[in-house]
Design an enzyme around this catalytic site. Structure first.
Site, PDB file in Angstrom:
ATOM      1  N   ASN A  65      20.472 103.112  45.792  1.00 58.14           N
ATOM      2  CA  ASN A  65      19.191 103.164  46.495  1.00 58.14           C
ATOM      3  C   ASN A  65      18.109 103.589  45.499  1.00 58.14           C
ATOM      4  O   ASN A  65      18.112 104.723  45.025  1.00 58.14           O
ATOM      5  CB  ASN A  65      19.320 104.177  47.642  1.00 58.14           C
ATOM      6  CG  ASN A  65      18.048 104.356  48.433  1.00 58.14           C
ATOM      7  OD1 ASN A  65      16.964 103.987  47.988  1.00 58.14           O
ATOM      8  ND2 ASN A  65      18.169 104.951  49.604  1.00 58.14           N
ATOM      9  N   HIS A 102      14.878  97.212  52.471  1.00 59.12           N
ATOM     10  CA  HIS A 102      15.059  98.311  51.509  1.00 59.12           C
ATOM     11  C   HIS A 102      16.558  98.514  51.323  1.00 59.12           C
ATOM     12  O   HIS A 102      17.321  98.541  52.291  1.00 59.12           O
ATOM     13  CB  HIS A 102      14.398  99.580  52.056  1.00 59.12           C
ATOM     14  CG  HIS A 102      14.886 100.816  51.384  1.00 59.12           C
ATOM     15  ND1 HIS A 102      14.827 100.993  50.022  1.00 59.12           N
ATOM     16  CD2 HIS A 102      15.463 101.945  51.886  1.00 59.12           C
ATOM     17  CE1 HIS A 102      15.346 102.164  49.726  1.00 59.12           C
ATOM     18  NE2 HIS A 102      15.750 102.761  50.829  1.00 59.12           N
ATOM     19  N   CYS A 150      10.946 105.589  50.689  1.00 57.10           N
ATOM     20  CA  CYS A 150      11.612 104.275  50.644  1.00 57.10           C
ATOM     21  C   CYS A 150      10.754 103.172  51.265  1.00 57.10           C
ATOM     22  O   CYS A 150      11.010 101.994  51.038  1.00 57.10           O
ATOM     23  CB  CYS A 150      12.967 104.350  51.346  1.00 57.10           C
ATOM     24  SG  CYS A 150      14.090 105.472  50.506  1.00 57.10           S
TER      25      CYS A 150
HETATM   26  O1  UT7 Z   1      16.575 105.377  52.322  1.00 60.16           O
HETATM   27  C1  UT7 Z   1      17.364 106.135  53.188  1.00 60.16           C
HETATM   28  C2  UT7 Z   1      18.385 106.901  52.364  1.00 60.16           C
HETATM   29  N1  UT7 Z   1      19.490 107.415  53.083  1.00 60.16           N
HETATM   30  C3  UT7 Z   1      20.506 106.678  53.580  1.00 60.16           C
HETATM   31  O2  UT7 Z   1      20.550 105.488  53.556  1.00 60.16           O
HETATM   32  C4  UT7 Z   1      21.673 107.444  54.161  1.00 60.16           C
HETATM   33  C5  UT7 Z   1      22.066 107.047  55.556  1.00 60.16           C
HETATM   34  N2  UT7 Z   1      23.274 107.742  55.912  1.00 60.16           N
HETATM   35  C6  UT7 Z   1      24.492 107.299  55.533  1.00 60.16           C
HETATM   36  O3  UT7 Z   1      24.608 106.239  54.965  1.00 60.16           O
HETATM   37  C7  UT7 Z   1      25.689 108.141  55.850  1.00 60.16           C
HETATM   38  O4  UT7 Z   1      25.344 109.134  56.783  1.00 60.16           O
HETATM   39  C8  UT7 Z   1      26.306 108.783  54.583  1.00 60.16           C
HETATM   40  C9  UT7 Z   1      26.860 107.713  53.650  1.00 60.16           C
HETATM   41  C10 UT7 Z   1      25.280 109.617  53.827  1.00 60.16           C
HETATM   42  C11 UT7 Z   1      27.446 109.718  55.009  1.00 60.16           C
HETATM   43  O5  UT7 Z   1      28.377 109.024  55.807  1.00 60.16           O
HETATM   44  P1  UT7 Z   1      28.898 109.664  57.180  1.00 60.16           P
HETATM   45  O6  UT7 Z   1      29.936 108.754  57.684  1.00 60.16           O
HETATM   46  O7  UT7 Z   1      27.694 109.899  58.030  1.00 60.16           O
HETATM   47  O8  UT7 Z   1      29.557 110.998  56.687  1.00 60.16           O
HETATM   48  P2  UT7 Z   1      29.238 112.497  57.107  1.00 60.16           P
HETATM   49  O9  UT7 Z   1      27.891 112.919  56.584  1.00 60.16           O
HETATM   50  O10 UT7 Z   1      29.494 112.670  58.540  1.00 60.16           O
HETATM   51  O11 UT7 Z   1      30.319 113.239  56.264  1.00 60.16           O
HETATM   52  C12 UT7 Z   1      31.668 112.995  56.447  1.00 60.16           C
HETATM   53  C13 UT7 Z   1      32.412 113.798  55.409  1.00 60.16           C
HETATM   54  C14 UT7 Z   1      31.976 115.242  55.274  1.00 60.16           C
HETATM   55  O12 UT7 Z   1      33.122 116.034  55.133  1.00 60.16           O
HETATM   56  P3  UT7 Z   1      33.709 116.884  56.368  1.00 60.16           P
HETATM   57  O13 UT7 Z   1      32.604 117.805  56.775  1.00 60.16           O
HETATM   58  O14 UT7 Z   1      34.030 115.857  57.431  1.00 60.16           O
HETATM   59  O15 UT7 Z   1      34.903 117.549  55.781  1.00 60.16           O
HETATM   60  C15 UT7 Z   1      31.199 115.260  53.986  1.00 60.16           C
HETATM   61  O16 UT7 Z   1      31.262 116.497  53.338  1.00 60.16           O
HETATM   62  O17 UT7 Z   1      32.265 113.208  54.122  1.00 60.16           O
HETATM   63  C16 UT7 Z   1      31.943 114.231  53.180  1.00 60.16           C
HETATM   64  N3  UT7 Z   1      31.149 113.657  52.095  1.00 60.16           N
HETATM   65  C17 UT7 Z   1      31.726 113.088  51.018  1.00 60.16           C
HETATM   66  N4  UT7 Z   1      32.996 112.903  50.664  1.00 60.16           N
HETATM   67  C18 UT7 Z   1      33.239 112.290  49.489  1.00 60.16           C
HETATM   68  C19 UT7 Z   1      29.813 113.566  51.988  1.00 60.16           C
HETATM   69  N5  UT7 Z   1      29.495 112.945  50.840  1.00 60.16           N
HETATM   70  C20 UT7 Z   1      30.647 112.651  50.221  1.00 60.16           C
HETATM   71  C21 UT7 Z   1      30.976 112.014  49.010  1.00 60.16           C
HETATM   72  N6  UT7 Z   1      32.276 111.848  48.695  1.00 60.16           N
HETATM   73  N7  UT7 Z   1      30.029 111.544  48.176  1.00 60.16           N
END
Ligand code: UT7
Length: 330
Positions: free
Chosen positions: A287, A257, A113
């Site tokens: 992204n 980005h 990125c």
């Molecule tokens: O260029 C860099 C690229 N990467 C990024 O920009 C990502 C940066 N990170 C983030 O933006 C966030 O960490 C995410 C959007 C990826 C995830 O958000 P979060 O608030 O950190 O969620 P989490 O990973 O702690 O997951 C919370 C829950 C999980 O379920 P459980 O374990 O609490 O039951 C995940 O399985 O959300 C679940 N989950 C989803 N639910 C519905 C993960 N992806 C999804 C989804 N839809 N697409």
């Protein structure tokens, strides 16, 4: 020393729009979850036969047109991507061939990125030193083909889109141009955002076992990426300001980005500016990795968000981790 100047900028995205509702049909996710966590409402994905170099050519044509530069006048191609058409050689040589350019230097740059900011820094050195008068810099990605659209991989699958952006750099004839670039990395975070296989770490470098183990799909530690991004973006934006003795009031627009709207909002808060000063189009494109900054620049320019004489700051963060910034007087 003479500055390099972006004389042309252009972009291209595939026609096919994939909405959150489309993804709901493929995995357990909801429009509400995706919008709340990332701001993304839709992204564009290529159809089966379009590759990163195809999108790159389209973006390059648009950038060359704005710069009024003919393909045969380009002296160097830098193609920033982590989704090149083939494992080797890089896609830069395909741009050379498809666009009928001379036998000029052409190479790929793999900084994820941060690719476009890294590439801009490299292009800037070639122009500043007088080694080349016209450099074509492309950021192009087809990430959709590496994603798996199921519930297990939904954290990654909802975030990424395909697209390309390109810039033409030439020597400046006044005070405008690239003022500075700053690049950083911290390889201890390698496994927080990566696509492990294929690679020279394995014997053989590609096998059914690697695929069965799921190593051919990208993995992300989302929380760690988020935590580092909201620290590194502000740091590197401040570094660009300090280096050029600028304050935030001197800057017309920050183009980060396009990772995630929540990251951009957190960054805006930390650096003390409103979202009107932080460009965002992640809502409609997702992204697009190395393509996101040049696409955002191209759109912001055509929307009149900055213009001649304005200072803008580009800032990137991504896999590696890598991060960096560029200060530009347009
Ligand atoms: O260029 C860099 C690229 N990467 C990024 O920009 C990502 C940066 N990170 C983030 O933006 C966030 O960490 C995410 C959007 C990826 C995830 O958000 P979060 O608030 O950190 O969620 P989490 O990973 O702690 O997951 C919370 C829950 C999980 O379920 P459980 O374990 O609490 O039951 C995940 O399985 O959300 C679940 N989950 C989803 N639910 C519905 C993960 N992806 C999804 C989804 N839809 N697409």
């Amino acid at each position: 020393m003479i500055r390099s100047k972006i004389r042309g900028i252009g972009h291209a995205v595939p026609d096919r729009v994939v909405t959150n509702a489309d993804l709901e049909k493929l995995m357990e996710t909801t429009d509400e979850w995706i919008v709340e966590r990332s701001g993304i409402k839709e992204r564009h994905h290529v159809d089966s036969d379009t590759s990163a170099s195809d999108l790159g050519v389209e973006a390059a044509r648009n950038a060359l047109e704005m710069a009024k530069v003919k393909p045969e006048d380009v002296e160097l191609i830098i193609f920033c991507t982590i989704s090149s058409d083939y494992f080797f050689p890089g896609s830069a040589v395909q741009i050379q061939e498809k666009m009928g350019m001379k036998n000029i230097g052409a190479f790929d740059l793999r900084a994820a990125c941060s690719g476009f900011v890294y590439g801009l820094s490299v292009a800037d050195q070639f122009v500043r030193t007088g080694a080349h008068k016209t450099v074509l810099l492309i950021g192009a990605e087809v990430q959709s083909v590496a994603l798996t659209f199921d519930t297990e991989h939904r954290d990654m699958a909802v975030l990424f889109g395909d697209g390309a952006g390109a810039a033409v750099l030439q020597p400046s004839d006044d005070e405008s141009g690239v003022l500075s670039t700053h690049l950083h990395s911290d390889g201890k975070h390698l496994q927080d955002l990566w696509l492990p296989a294929p690679g020279s770490k394995y014997r053989p470098f590609m096998s059914k076992k690697l695929i069965d183990d799921g190593l051919h799909t990208p993995f992300m530690n989302g929380r760690e990426v988020f935590r580092n991004a909201v620290t590194r973006f502000p740091e590197v934006i401040q570094e660009a300001l300090d280096h050029n003795s600028l304050s935030m009031e001197d800057v017309a627009l920050i183009i980060p980005h396009q990772a995630n709207l929540r990251i951009s909002q957190a960054v805006a808060k930390r650096i003390g500016v409103g979202m009107d000063k932080v460009y965002s189009n992640v809502q409609k494109l997702g992204n697009t990795t190395a393509a996101s900054i040049p696409i955002a620049m191209s759109e912001a320019l055509s929307e009149g968000k900055f213009g001649s004489g304005d200072n803008i700051i580009l800032a990137a963060f991504g896999a590696g981790f890598t991060w960096g910034s560029a200060a530009i007087r347009w």
